[in-house]
Design a protein around this motif. Sequence first.
Motif, PDB file in Angstrom:
ATOM      1  N   THR A  62       0.848  -1.195   0.000  1.00  0.00           N
ATOM      2  CA  THR A  62       0.000   0.000   0.000  1.00  0.00           C
ATOM      3  C   THR A  62       0.879   1.239   0.000  1.00  0.00           C
ATOM      4  O   THR A  62       2.030   1.198   0.445  1.00  0.00           O
ATOM      5  CB  THR A  62      -0.910   0.042   1.240  1.00  0.00           C
ATOM      6  OG1 THR A  62      -0.085   0.034   2.427  1.00  0.00           O
ATOM      7  CG2 THR A  62      -1.857  -1.152   1.271  1.00  0.00           C
TER       8      THR A  62
ATOM      9  N   GLN B 217      -0.020   5.226  -6.081  1.00  0.00           N
ATOM     10  CA  GLN B 217      -1.159   4.466  -5.545  1.00  0.00           C
ATOM     11  C   GLN B 217      -1.619   3.398  -6.540  1.00  0.00           C
ATOM     12  O   GLN B 217      -1.961   2.276  -6.144  1.00  0.00           O
ATOM     13  CB  GLN B 217      -2.321   5.410  -5.212  1.00  0.00           C
ATOM     14  CG  GLN B 217      -2.023   6.410  -4.106  1.00  0.00           C
ATOM     15  CD  GLN B 217      -1.364   7.684  -4.610  1.00  0.00           C
ATOM     16  OE1 GLN B 217      -0.881   7.747  -5.738  1.00  0.00           O
ATOM     17  NE2 GLN B 217      -1.353   8.712  -3.768  1.00  0.00           N
ATOM     18  N   GLU B 218      -1.600   3.740  -7.827  1.00  0.00           N
ATOM     19  CA  GLU B 218      -2.008   2.779  -8.858  1.00  0.00           C
ATOM     20  C   GLU B 218      -1.060   1.584  -8.891  1.00  0.00           C
ATOM     21  O   GLU B 218      -1.490   0.430  -9.023  1.00  0.00           O
ATOM     22  CB  GLU B 218      -2.025   3.444 -10.232  1.00  0.00           C
ATOM     23  CG  GLU B 218      -3.228   4.313 -10.513  1.00  0.00           C
ATOM     24  CD  GLU B 218      -3.227   4.797 -11.953  1.00  0.00           C
ATOM     25  OE1 GLU B 218      -2.389   4.302 -12.758  1.00  0.00           O
ATOM     26  OE2 GLU B 218      -4.048   5.663 -12.277  1.00  0.00           O
TER      27      GLU B 218
ATOM     28  N   GLU C 254      -1.713  -0.736  -5.976  1.00  0.00           N
ATOM     29  CA  GLU C 254      -2.915  -1.557  -6.176  1.00  0.00           C
ATOM     30  C   GLU C 254      -2.639  -2.719  -7.130  1.00  0.00           C
ATOM     31  O   GLU C 254      -3.138  -3.835  -6.924  1.00  0.00           O
ATOM     32  CB  GLU C 254      -4.049  -0.687  -6.716  1.00  0.00           C
ATOM     33  CG  GLU C 254      -4.599   0.306  -5.693  1.00  0.00           C
ATOM     34  CD  GLU C 254      -5.628   1.243  -6.297  1.00  0.00           C
ATOM     35  OE1 GLU C 254      -5.980   1.047  -7.483  1.00  0.00           O
ATOM     36  OE2 GLU C 254      -6.073   2.166  -5.591  1.00  0.00           O
ATOM     37  N   GLU C 255      -1.846  -2.488  -8.160  1.00  0.00           N
ATOM     38  CA  GLU C 255      -1.523  -3.557  -9.107  1.00  0.00           C
ATOM     39  C   GLU C 255      -0.661  -4.641  -8.463  1.00  0.00           C
ATOM     40  O   GLU C 255      -0.821  -5.827  -8.748  1.00  0.00           O
ATOM     41  CB  GLU C 255      -0.806  -2.972 -10.325  1.00  0.00           C
ATOM     42  CG  GLU C 255      -1.718  -2.125 -11.209  1.00  0.00           C
ATOM     43  CD  GLU C 255      -0.967  -1.529 -12.380  1.00  0.00           C
ATOM     44  OE1 GLU C 255       0.247  -1.821 -12.519  1.00  0.00           O
ATOM     45  OE2 GLU C 255      -1.588  -0.770 -13.157  1.00  0.00           O
TER      46      GLU C 255
ATOM     47  N   GLY D 130      -0.602  -5.319  -5.195  1.00  0.00           N
ATOM     48  CA  GLY D 130      -1.467  -5.987  -4.219  1.00  0.00           C
ATOM     49  C   GLY D 130      -0.688  -6.738  -3.166  1.00  0.00           C
ATOM     50  O   GLY D 130       0.191  -6.184  -2.501  1.00  0.00           O
ATOM     51  N   ASP D 131      -0.978  -8.035  -3.019  1.00  0.00           N
ATOM     52  CA  ASP D 131      -0.311  -8.842  -1.994  1.00  0.00           C
ATOM     53  C   ASP D 131       0.927  -9.556  -2.540  1.00  0.00           C
ATOM     54  O   ASP D 131       1.345 -10.589  -2.029  1.00  0.00           O
ATOM     55  CB  ASP D 131      -1.281  -9.845  -1.369  1.00  0.00           C
ATOM     56  CG  ASP D 131      -1.844 -10.835  -2.378  1.00  0.00           C
ATOM     57  OD1 ASP D 131      -1.475 -10.737  -3.576  1.00  0.00           O
ATOM     58  OD2 ASP D 131      -2.641 -11.706  -1.984  1.00  0.00           O
TER      59      ASP D 131
END
Length: 320
Positions: free
Chosen positions: A226, A251-252, A255-256, A258-259
């Motif tokens: 994040t 931020q984008e 998000e891509e 992720g984990d």
Amino acid sequence: MSDVVLTGDRPTGQLHLGHYFGTLANRVALQGVHPMYVLIADYQVITDRDTPGEIQRNITELLLDYLAVGLDPRQVTIFQHSAVPELNQLLLPFLSLVSVAELSRNPTVKDEIAHSSQSAVSGLMFTYPVHQAADILFCKGTLVPVGKDQLPHLEVTRLVARRFNERYGQVFPEPQAMMGASPMLRGLDGGKMSKSRGNAITLAATEDETAALIRKARTDADRLITFDEEHRPEVANLLTLAGLCLGRPPQEIAEEIGDGGAVTLKRVVTDAVNDFLAPIRKRRREHGEADAREVLAEGNERARERAIATLDEVRAAMGF
């Protein structure tokens, strides 16, 4: 009257991505729009160290970095501090315009003293901001592309210009700061990105060297990536670096990923940085030391002409 841009660097080693996003990108964008002077501040190398080190090699490396990022010597004047003695003669009247207390409060000087390799603070280190004022004002600089950490120095320049004008008549403009896309890109260890602290990706780094540096970068144990500058500064810094290189919001990118965790994050950052540096590396290979020497000789001559004119104006205003 057209704005005049003054900017530059100390020749202490190769430039890095913090320099690029902090000031170099602004310089490239501004060349041809305004007259521009780019200073190689070789005398200022000894502000925080006892000897200048491999000064000639570092000057050449700096020039090659300038050419690699796209600075065009046909549109900008690139010059060497020690080749323009008239510039340094401005330091004496300028020192008379600031107090010891004002110099001692400068937060940038305090930070530079803390990371100095000298056993004691030299007079040159203490008066560094006034030295920079002479660098900026000799060419009547009005726009100065700087990183956030250099803003206190620029305020000293504005103070010197204002007091000189009040005391002797209108001679100097009060320059304004121009901030880059990332005024304070942190190093890979979370601290200030710096050549001397070994936490920076240089513009001349190879793909493998870049990958190795990013692999060692600090992150945290949370697998979900994040963008949180307050609570996850190391992760946020890597995302910011990728975002700057890709021209996308960090931020984008978070998000891509992720984990995907730190491994995926570092792979994304490595690819972004290497793709961004590819054309810079190519241009650097196209230029040689002979190009660098020719650029500097021509720039020194133009800068000295400007400095002589300004010094004559200062002497006349002061009544000498």
